[in-house]
Scaffold this motif. Structure first.
Motif, mmCIF file in Angstrom:
data_model
loop_
_atom_site.group_PDB
_atom_site.id
_atom_site.type_symbol
_atom_site.label_atom_id
_atom_site.label_comp_id
_atom_site.label_asym_id
_atom_site.label_seq_id
_atom_site.Cartn_x
_atom_site.Cartn_y
_atom_site.Cartn_z
ATOM 1 N N GLY A 27 -7.537 16.478 -0.335
ATOM 2 C CA GLY A 27 -7.760 16.974 1.016
ATOM 3 C C GLY A 27 -8.726 16.163 1.835
ATOM 4 N N SER A 28 -9.329 15.150 1.241
ATOM 5 C CA SER A 28 -10.252 14.309 2.002
ATOM 6 C C SER A 28 -9.485 13.179 2.681
ATOM 7 N N THR A 29 -10.111 12.588 3.684
ATOM 8 C CA THR A 29 -9.466 11.497 4.416
ATOM 9 C C THR A 29 -9.379 10.275 3.523
ATOM 10 N N ALA A 30 -8.161 9.856 3.249
ATOM 11 C CA ALA A 30 -7.960 8.699 2.381
ATOM 12 C C ALA A 30 -7.745 7.426 3.169
ATOM 13 N N SER A 31 -7.096 7.545 4.319
ATOM 14 C CA SER A 31 -6.826 6.353 5.124
ATOM 15 C C SER A 31 -6.558 6.767 6.558
ATOM 16 N N MET A 45 0.849 -1.183 0.000
ATOM 17 C CA MET A 45 0.000 0.000 0.000
ATOM 18 C C MET A 45 0.883 1.230 0.000
ATOM 19 N N SER A 46 0.547 2.191 -0.848
ATOM 20 C CA SER A 46 1.358 3.414 -0.926
ATOM 21 C C SER A 46 1.157 4.239 0.331
ATOM 22 N N SER A 47 2.208 4.990 0.695
ATOM 23 C CA SER A 47 2.148 5.825 1.891
ATOM 24 C C SER A 47 1.515 7.149 1.558
ATOM 25 N N HIS A 48 0.958 7.790 2.569
ATOM 26 C CA HIS A 48 0.378 9.113 2.456
ATOM 27 C C HIS A 48 1.022 10.016 3.492
ATOM 28 N N LEU A 49 0.966 11.290 3.224
ATOM 29 C CA LEU A 49 1.451 12.241 4.206
ATOM 30 C C LEU A 49 0.366 12.507 5.227
ATOM 31 N N TRP A 77 -5.412 1.615 7.330
ATOM 32 C CA TRP A 77 -6.678 1.227 6.721
ATOM 33 C C TRP A 77 -7.020 2.231 5.622
ATOM 34 N N ASN A 78 -7.090 1.751 4.386
ATOM 35 C CA ASN A 78 -7.410 2.597 3.235
ATOM 36 C C ASN A 78 -8.927 2.686 3.097
ATOM 37 N N LEU A 79 -9.441 3.894 3.240
ATOM 38 C CA LEU A 79 -10.897 4.075 3.194
ATOM 39 C C LEU A 79 -11.441 4.049 1.775
ATOM 40 N N LEU A 80 -10.566 4.275 0.779
ATOM 41 C CA LEU A 80 -11.037 4.311 -0.606
ATOM 42 C C LEU A 80 -11.154 2.913 -1.191
ATOM 43 N N THR A 81 -10.205 2.030 -0.817
ATOM 44 C CA THR A 81 -10.204 0.671 -1.374
ATOM 45 C C THR A 81 -10.655 -0.377 -0.364
ATOM 46 N N ASP A 82 -10.873 0.050 0.875
ATOM 47 C CA ASP A 82 -11.247 -0.851 1.964
ATOM 48 C C ASP A 82 -10.182 -1.917 2.206
ATOM 49 N N GLU A 83 -8.937 -1.567 1.872
ATOM 50 C CA GLU A 83 -7.829 -2.470 2.144
ATOM 51 C C GLU A 83 -7.213 -2.127 3.501
ATOM 52 N N ALA A 84 -6.558 -3.128 4.092
ATOM 53 C CA ALA A 84 -5.879 -2.934 5.382
ATOM 54 C C ALA A 84 -4.498 -3.550 5.305
ATOM 55 N N GLY A 85 -3.548 -2.927 5.974
ATOM 56 C CA GLY A 85 -2.190 -3.452 6.047
ATOM 57 C C GLY A 85 -1.708 -3.458 7.488
ATOM 58 N N TRP A 86 -1.252 -4.626 7.931
ATOM 59 C CA TRP A 86 -0.760 -4.770 9.299
ATOM 60 C C TRP A 86 0.713 -5.155 9.271
ATOM 61 N N SER A 87 1.450 -4.702 10.300
ATOM 62 C CA SER A 87 2.820 -5.196 10.476
ATOM 63 C C SER A 87 2.769 -6.566 11.150
ATOM 64 N N GLY A 88 3.853 -7.306 11.025
ATOM 65 C CA GLY A 88 3.893 -8.621 11.657
ATOM 66 C C GLY A 88 3.761 -8.536 13.167
ATOM 67 N N GLU A 143 -3.627 8.703 13.269
ATOM 68 C CA GLU A 143 -3.939 9.980 12.611
ATOM 69 C C GLU A 143 -4.642 9.711 11.292
ATOM 70 N N PRO A 144 -5.456 10.641 10.868
ATOM 71 C CA PRO A 144 -6.022 10.527 9.523
ATOM 72 C C PRO A 144 -4.962 10.911 8.489
ATOM 73 N N VAL A 145 -4.985 10.272 7.363
ATOM 74 C CA VAL A 145 -4.059 10.578 6.275
ATOM 75 C C VAL A 145 -4.896 11.101 5.099
ATOM 76 N N LEU A 146 -4.529 12.279 4.639
ATOM 77 C CA LEU A 146 -5.333 12.936 3.604
ATOM 78 C C LEU A 146 -4.842 12.585 2.204
ATOM 79 N N GLY A 147 -5.792 12.486 1.323
ATOM 80 C CA GLY A 147 -5.466 12.265 -0.073
ATOM 81 C C GLY A 147 -5.132 13.581 -0.772
ATOM 82 N N ALA A 148 -4.930 13.503 -2.075
ATOM 83 C CA ALA A 148 -4.543 14.694 -2.853
ATOM 84 C C ALA A 148 -5.627 15.754 -2.846
#
Length: 488
Positions: A197-201, A1-5, A112-123, A190-195
């Motif tokens: 300005g909306s909450t992306a993940s 999953m790509s990172s967001h600022l 947790w990506n709100l646009l694709t409903d994907e989730a990524g966890w660390s081990g 924290e919320p991560v904003l998309g390009a």
């Protein structure tokens, strides 16, 4: 999953490796120092204060362990993303178990990506929640399923505030692992904003703080236990002091006991508390004019400290007074006192000396039960009276106590005392006339006061000299002293 600022900050450069290594070294040195204090604190598990001190050390060690682990993560940088489960054989997807005592497995991350409903966890997050690394990570909708029912509203509120109002997440909740173990997890996100300005993940770090919270609870519980123990000790001491003051004669200076007009005895006494202050024992002194004109003189010591011992002392003192008023002679009085103590529910030992002063003949008739003999001062010198046979009260059934008589003269001074005047006293009342340590030293110093006693005007002056001699001593137990001066 790509990172967001993050919505409120840009990416920061990691600190220099050398500075973090220095912090790690400092944390580990401090951890070693605290661990040394923890080992030194090992002692009696029944002491509430020591339990509280050890609990504080445990809490400090847990926090320093966490600090060490977090600094290690800071130095090494974020872990690389694990490969997708399907790209590795099942036996290789299981992460290696952490080293014993390691806290690295207690910190995990998730996004947790709100646009694709994907989730990524660390081990590490899989380890915290006890889930199979081959299983897909839980979505935000599925996450409450592993949270305890009473904590779900808290998690829902934090996530909603983060996604809707862009508020950072900082809170704790408890999770139930598949193995039945309940763990406490601290979540920061924290919320991560998309390009646009909306909450992306939503990004979060989750830390297993179960052991830390356990240590904090232990500190709190042991602190409460310590407070209750102190309160109980203070209450018991207050009751013991009140009981002691209620039964001991409240003398404020010399007390003269008249017999048909003329004064025969000048009496004074004093109670000397132990250096610890909190230890109220079973020492007593007493003087009582009897119905036949004789005067009862007694001192004694019941072993132990606290309300029960002070109550037992009051019982013995009441028995002494009652039997003396009924005309019982000292030897028989000791025998019955021994029988009374032997019949008590809680076994105890006591020592005592009891005498009847006969003013018409100036004679002291006395008996003792494992107690220091009275001291006689005459003409500027002093000596210890020869003690009649008598064993400790409560030591054996059917004991026989002998009596002794001592002829006195006008100006003579009799001093009775218990055996806690100086350090090194006997651990319990003496079982024989052979004195040890503090007893011998106390008698030597008391006899050394003879020249000063010879110039004293009153019994109270003599007691004051004893207090000056022994009052500041580092005594392990309390003590009593009673002075009787023949005046006529």
């Amino acid at each position: 999953m790509s990172s967001h600022l993050s919505a409120d900050r840009s990416s920061a450069q990691p600190p220099g490796r050398g500075s973090v290594d220095a912090l790690i070294s400092q944390a580990r040195r401090l951890k070693g120092d605290v661990n040394a204090v923890r080992r030194d604190a090992q002692s009696d598990e029944s002491d509430p204060q020591e339990r509280w001190q050890r609990a504080l050390c445990d809490l400090a060690l847990h926090q320093l362990n966490d600090l060490d682990a977090h600094l290690g993560l800071l130095r090494d940088g974020p872990p690389s993303a694990p490969p997708a489960p399907e790209t590795l054989p099942a036996r290789e997807t299981e992460p290696p178990p952490p080293a014993r005592g390691s806290l690295l497995s207690r910190v995990g991350s998730a996004e947790w990506n709100l646009l694709t409903d994907e989730a990524g966890w660390s081990g590490e997050l899989y380890q915290i929640l006890g889930r199979d690394p081959a299983a897909p990570p839980l979505t935000l909708d599925e996450l409450p399923s592993v949270v305890l029912d009473e904590d779900r509203p808290k998690l829902t509120s934090m996530v909603t505030d983060c996604l809707v109002d862009a508020r950072p997440i900082d809170g704790e909740f408890r999770v139930l692992r598949p193995d039945g173990d309940v763990r406490t997890v601290h979540m920061m996100g924290e919320p991560v904003l998309g390009a646009d300005g909306s909450t992306a993940s939503m990004w979060a770090v989750l830390r297993d703080v179960s052991e830390l919270r356990r240590s904090q609870r232990a500190v709190s519980e042991t602190h409460d236990s310590l407070q209750r123990h102190r309160h109980r000790t203070q209450t018991e001491r207050r009751i013991a002091v009140e009981l002691q003051e209620a039964v001991l004669p409240p003398w404020r200076g010399s007390l003269r006991l008249p017999h048909q007009g003329p004064e025969t005895l000048d009496l004074a006494a004093h109670y000397l508390p132990s250096s610890a202050g909190a230890l109220i024992g079973g020492d007593w002194y007493d003087a009582l004019e009897l119905s036949d004109g004789e005067t009862l003189l007694s001192v004694g010591d019941l072993t132990g400290h606290g309300v029960a011992v002070t109550s037992g002392m009051a019982t013995l003192l009441g028995a002494v007074r009652g039997m003396a008023m009924a005309g019982t002679q000292p030897g028989q009085l000791m025998a019955w006192l021994n029988q009374l103590l032997d019949a008590t529910v809680q076994p105890a030992l006591g020592s005592a000396v009891c005498g009847r002063y006969r003013p018409e003949t100036r004679t002291l008739v006395w008996a003792q039960a494992g107690h220091p003999a009275p001291l006689l001062y005459r003409g500027g010198t002093g000596r210890r009276l020869h003690a009649p046979a008598g064993v400790l009260l409560g030591a054996t059934s059917g004991a026989v106590y002998e009596q002794a008589e001592e002829a006195l003269e006008v100006g003579d001074l009799i001093l009775l005392h218990t055996d806690g005047l100086v350090p090194g006293r006997w651990g319990s009342p003496r079982s024989s006339e052979a004195e040890s340590g503090g007893g011998t030293e106390a008698v030597r110093r008391l006899l050394g006061l003879a020249p000063r006693f010879g110039g004293a005007r009153t019994a109270q002056d003599c007691v004051r000299m004893v207090v000056e001699e022994f009052g500041e001593a580092d005594r392990q137990d309390d003590a009593c002293v009673l002075v009787a001066r023949v005046t006529a």
